[in-house]
Design a protein around this motif. Structure first.
Motif, PDB file in Angstrom:
ATOM      1  N   HIS A  31       0.828  -1.214   0.000  1.00  0.00           N
ATOM      2  CA  HIS A  31       0.000   0.000   0.000  1.00  0.00           C
ATOM      3  C   HIS A  31       0.857   1.257   0.000  1.00  0.00           C
ATOM      4  O   HIS A  31       0.478   2.271  -0.590  1.00  0.00           O
ATOM      5  CB  HIS A  31      -0.975  -0.007   1.176  1.00  0.00           C
ATOM      6  N   MET A  32       2.025   1.206   0.647  1.00  0.00           N
ATOM      7  CA  MET A  32       2.950   2.339   0.623  1.00  0.00           C
ATOM      8  C   MET A  32       3.314   2.690  -0.818  1.00  0.00           C
ATOM      9  O   MET A  32       3.405   3.859  -1.190  1.00  0.00           O
ATOM     10  CB  MET A  32       4.210   1.991   1.416  1.00  0.00           C
ATOM     11  N   ASP A  35       1.388   5.224  -2.992  1.00  0.00           N
ATOM     12  CA  ASP A  35       1.606   6.663  -2.877  1.00  0.00           C
ATOM     13  C   ASP A  35       2.199   7.161  -4.193  1.00  0.00           C
ATOM     14  O   ASP A  35       3.121   6.543  -4.738  1.00  0.00           O
ATOM     15  CB  ASP A  35       2.559   6.945  -1.710  1.00  0.00           C
ATOM     16  N   ARG A  37       4.254   9.361  -4.916  1.00  0.00           N
ATOM     17  CA  ARG A  37       5.699   9.635  -4.882  1.00  0.00           C
ATOM     18  C   ARG A  37       6.530   8.375  -5.103  1.00  0.00           C
ATOM     19  O   ARG A  37       7.707   8.458  -5.444  1.00  0.00           O
ATOM     20  CB  ARG A  37       6.090  10.263  -3.542  1.00  0.00           C
ATOM     21  N   GLU A 173      -5.919   7.196   4.312  1.00  0.00           N
ATOM     22  CA  GLU A 173      -4.628   6.689   4.762  1.00  0.00           C
ATOM     23  C   GLU A 173      -4.784   5.294   5.378  1.00  0.00           C
ATOM     24  O   GLU A 173      -4.727   5.122   6.580  1.00  0.00           O
ATOM     25  CB  GLU A 173      -4.019   7.641   5.783  1.00  0.00           C
ATOM     26  N   ASN A 176      -1.845   3.799   7.936  1.00  0.00           N
ATOM     27  CA  ASN A 176      -0.743   4.743   8.131  1.00  0.00           C
ATOM     28  C   ASN A 176       0.371   4.609   7.092  1.00  0.00           C
ATOM     29  O   ASN A 176       1.537   4.853   7.386  1.00  0.00           O
ATOM     30  CB  ASN A 176      -0.145   4.595   9.535  1.00  0.00           C
ATOM     31  N   ARG A 178       1.189   6.446   4.699  1.00  0.00           N
ATOM     32  CA  ARG A 178       1.862   7.705   4.368  1.00  0.00           C
ATOM     33  C   ARG A 178       3.119   7.891   5.230  1.00  0.00           C
ATOM     34  O   ARG A 178       4.113   8.451   4.769  1.00  0.00           O
ATOM     35  CB  ARG A 178       0.917   8.889   4.540  1.00  0.00           C
ATOM     36  N   ILE A 179       3.083   7.400   6.461  1.00  0.00           N
ATOM     37  CA  ILE A 179       4.265   7.492   7.325  1.00  0.00           C
ATOM     38  C   ILE A 179       5.433   6.729   6.697  1.00  0.00           C
ATOM     39  O   ILE A 179       6.570   7.178   6.734  1.00  0.00           O
ATOM     40  CB  ILE A 179       3.953   6.939   8.733  1.00  0.00           C
ATOM     41  N   ALA A 181       5.787   6.025   3.368  1.00  0.00           N
ATOM     42  CA  ALA A 181       6.162   6.701   2.124  1.00  0.00           C
ATOM     43  C   ALA A 181       6.949   7.980   2.396  1.00  0.00           C
ATOM     44  O   ALA A 181       7.893   8.303   1.652  1.00  0.00           O
ATOM     45  CB  ALA A 181       4.926   6.998   1.291  1.00  0.00           C
ATOM     46  N   ASP A 182       6.601   8.708   3.431  1.00  0.00           N
ATOM     47  CA  ASP A 182       7.288   9.960   3.737  1.00  0.00           C
ATOM     48  C   ASP A 182       8.790   9.759   3.971  1.00  0.00           C
ATOM     49  O   ASP A 182       9.591  10.638   3.664  1.00  0.00           O
ATOM     50  CB  ASP A 182       6.695  10.619   5.002  1.00  0.00           C
ATOM     51  N   ASP A 185      10.635  10.158   0.711  1.00  0.00           N
ATOM     52  CA  ASP A 185      10.370  11.359  -0.066  1.00  0.00           C
ATOM     53  C   ASP A 185      11.563  12.303   0.077  1.00  0.00           C
ATOM     54  O   ASP A 185      11.857  12.785   1.164  1.00  0.00           O
ATOM     55  CB  ASP A 185       9.104  12.043   0.447  1.00  0.00           C
TER      56      ASP A 185
END
Length: 187
Positions: A31-32, A35, A37, A173, A176, A178-179, A181-182, A185
């Motif tokens: 799932h990450m 994202d 990005r 989300e 979580n 997005r945590i 994937a960030d 980035d």
């Protein structure tokens, strides 16, 4: 050593998604990748091809834990090393690596702190982050780390955090991700 003589991409960041067997590690990693990005699509195949993060950065992903595959630390390191060689051969100077792992020693693999120690010694990455899944996908808090285990990780300058990995029907989300994937980035 000068980068041009190495014949391998520099290991920039390592992200270890940590939980017991069937905790939801591979689901979150997949799932990450949804994202935008990191490619914007959620892969369904067992082997996930590497993805470009920029002209010089590549992302290699592993959704199976070396613990569950019965690998040794040497075999785990060899797979990462091979990914860095391939990245270099395809024109990437930096490799970022994501892998599922378990927190405790099992099936030839050591515990999470010893894994991070091996990764530091072998690759000298700029950063290593361990993301512990608690509660896991089944709403169970099975993979807690002790204070001593966290202190061992801190002594290695490893970032440690815990996220809620329960399945969610929330479209924004899920789990979580997005945590995760960030961390990859670089913009």
């Amino acid at each position: 050593m000068e980068q041009a003589t190495r014949k391998r991409a520099h290991i920039e960041r390592i992200l270890l998604v940590c939980g017991e067997q069937n905790a939801g590690k591979s689901r979150l990693i997949r799932h990450m990748l949804g994202d935008f990005r990191l490619g914007g699509n959620i892969p369904t195949s067992a082997v996930i091809p590497p993805r470009a993060l920029s002209r010089e950065r590549r992302l290699a992903v592993r959704v199976t834990s070396p613990h569950e595959m019965g690998e040794t630390p040497v075999e785990f390191v060899e797979k990462i090393d091979r990914a860095s060689e391939v990245a270099w051969a395809e024109g990437f100077w930096r490799l970022n690596y994501v892998s599922a792992v378990q927190p405790r020693a099992a099936n030839n693999m050591p515990d999470i702190a010893d894994i991070c120690d091996v990764l530091h010694q072998e690759f000298w990455p700029e950063r290593i982050r361990v993301v512990l899944l608690s509660p896991n996908v089944w709403d169970i808090r099975a993979a807690q780390l002790t204070n001593a285990e966290v202190d061992r990780l801190r002594a290695l300058d490893v970032e440690v955090l815990t996220i809620d990995a329960r399945k969610s029907n929330h479209p924004v989300e899920p789990g979580n991700v997005r945590i995760l994937a960030d961390y990859l980035d670089f913009t």
